[in-house]
Design an enzyme around this catalytic site. Structure first.
Site, PDB file in Angstrom:
ATOM      1  N   HIS A   1       0.827  -1.198   0.000  1.00 23.07           N
ATOM      2  CA  HIS A   1       0.000   0.000   0.000  1.00 23.07           C
ATOM      3  C   HIS A   1       0.867   1.256   0.000  1.00 23.07           C
ATOM      4  O   HIS A   1       1.740   1.423   0.853  1.00 23.07           O
ATOM      5  CB  HIS A   1      -0.898  -0.029   1.241  1.00 23.07           C
ATOM      6  CG  HIS A   1      -1.889   1.078   1.319  1.00 23.07           C
ATOM      7  ND1 HIS A   1      -2.066   1.835   2.457  1.00 23.07           N
ATOM      8  CD2 HIS A   1      -2.771   1.546   0.413  1.00 23.07           C
ATOM      9  CE1 HIS A   1      -3.020   2.723   2.252  1.00 23.07           C
ATOM     10  NE2 HIS A   1      -3.464   2.566   1.015  1.00 23.07           N
TER      11      HIS A   1
ATOM     12  N   HIS B   1      -0.865  11.374  -1.863  1.00 24.84           N
ATOM     13  CA  HIS B   1      -2.200  10.938  -1.468  1.00 24.84           C
ATOM     14  C   HIS B   1      -3.104  12.105  -1.105  1.00 24.84           C
ATOM     15  O   HIS B   1      -4.238  12.199  -1.563  1.00 24.84           O
ATOM     16  CB  HIS B   1      -2.112   9.977  -0.288  1.00 24.84           C
ATOM     17  CG  HIS B   1      -3.448   9.528   0.225  1.00 24.84           C
ATOM     18  ND1 HIS B   1      -4.163  10.238   1.167  1.00 24.84           N
ATOM     19  CD2 HIS B   1      -4.197   8.450  -0.084  1.00 24.84           C
ATOM     20  CE1 HIS B   1      -5.286   9.615   1.420  1.00 24.84           C
ATOM     21  NE2 HIS B   1      -5.352   8.528   0.669  1.00 24.84           N
TER      22      HIS B   1
END
Length: 251
Positions: A14, A56
């Protein structure tokens, strides 16, 4: 309905390095390689001058020593920030990498990629279109293309229209009752869900409809084994130091 081919491994690191390295950076990708992972997930958005890079959040505050909204910063301004020291002194000087740099790294090290299209507010369509077009160019001639995913419906529609041959995954946090119709409209390969909303029955229904299932973000080995036993095809994890080994021991 027959399942489409699935060329990706069961575990994805991730944001590159999980919790072992600064997220969405080249050191993060290197951590995934060092830990024996064969696939990574990362987030791509646009700078103010329309360069694709990894991040992100909408701002750079959490993951760098800089401050500001990414949508208002040029790539040169973004790369002046230290995106590694917050995670540890050995990562000092790490920069927000360009999409093309990470694509090259993945190909050089045999990493499959899930490219999450992460638009800044109001830039969904242009981000989806540009990321998809660049992904098609960056992986041209490669045996396995990247999987494009997004929570943004508009971004995925734009990606579908810009590069229809690239596989897509629709990301959701809450269960949509019209999931099958929406996956069909997007022309998706996979349904990428928060693992908390998945049940054995839901996984079976998704796969019976011909779609693959991916679950995020799974850090507990027992839960990972359960999800895989239900037929989940891919797991995103931050636990690069434990989950892979735990699952391999179970096998």
């Amino acid at each position: 309905m027959t399942l489409q081919a699935w060329p990706y491994p069961a575990l994805f690191a991730h944001r590159g390095g999980g919790y072992l390295a600064p997220e969405n950076t080249l050191p993060g990708m290197a951590e995934a390689v060092a830990r024996g992972f064969h696939a990574v997930e990362f987030d791509v958005k646009l700078s103010s001058d329309n360069h694709t890079f990894l991040l992100h959040d909408d701002s750079i505050d959490r993951t760098s020593n800089g401050r500001g909204l990414a949508a208002r910063m040029t790539l040169a301004e973004l790369q002046q920030a230290d995106a590694g020291s917050w995670h540890g002194s050995r990562f000092a000087g790490t920069v927000f990498p360009r999409f093309a740099e990470v694509a090259r790294y993945c190909q050089q090290h045999g990493l499959r990629a899930n490219v999450e299209i992460k638009p800044c507010p109001g830039r969904d369509r242009e981000t989806g279109e540009q990321v998809a077009r660049e992904a098609a160019q960056l992986w041209a001639g490669q045996p396995v293309p990247p999987l494009l995913s997004s929570f943004s419906w508009e971004a995925l529609v734009a990606a579908r229209d810009a590069a229809p041959h690239l596989p897509r995954g629709w990301l959701v946090e809450e269960w949509p009752e019209d999931w099958e119709a929406r996956l069909r409209e997007l022309g998706c390969l996979s349904f990428n869900c928060d693992y908390l909303i998945l049940t054995a029955e839901r996984v079976a229904a998704i796969k019976a409809a011909g779609y693959r299932v991916m679950a995020y973000t799974v850090n507990d080995a027992d839960r990972a084994r359960e999800l895989l036993s239900w037929g989940v095809d891919g797991l995103f994890t931050d636990a690069l130091d434990s989950l892979r080994e735990a699952i391999l021991r179970q096998d």
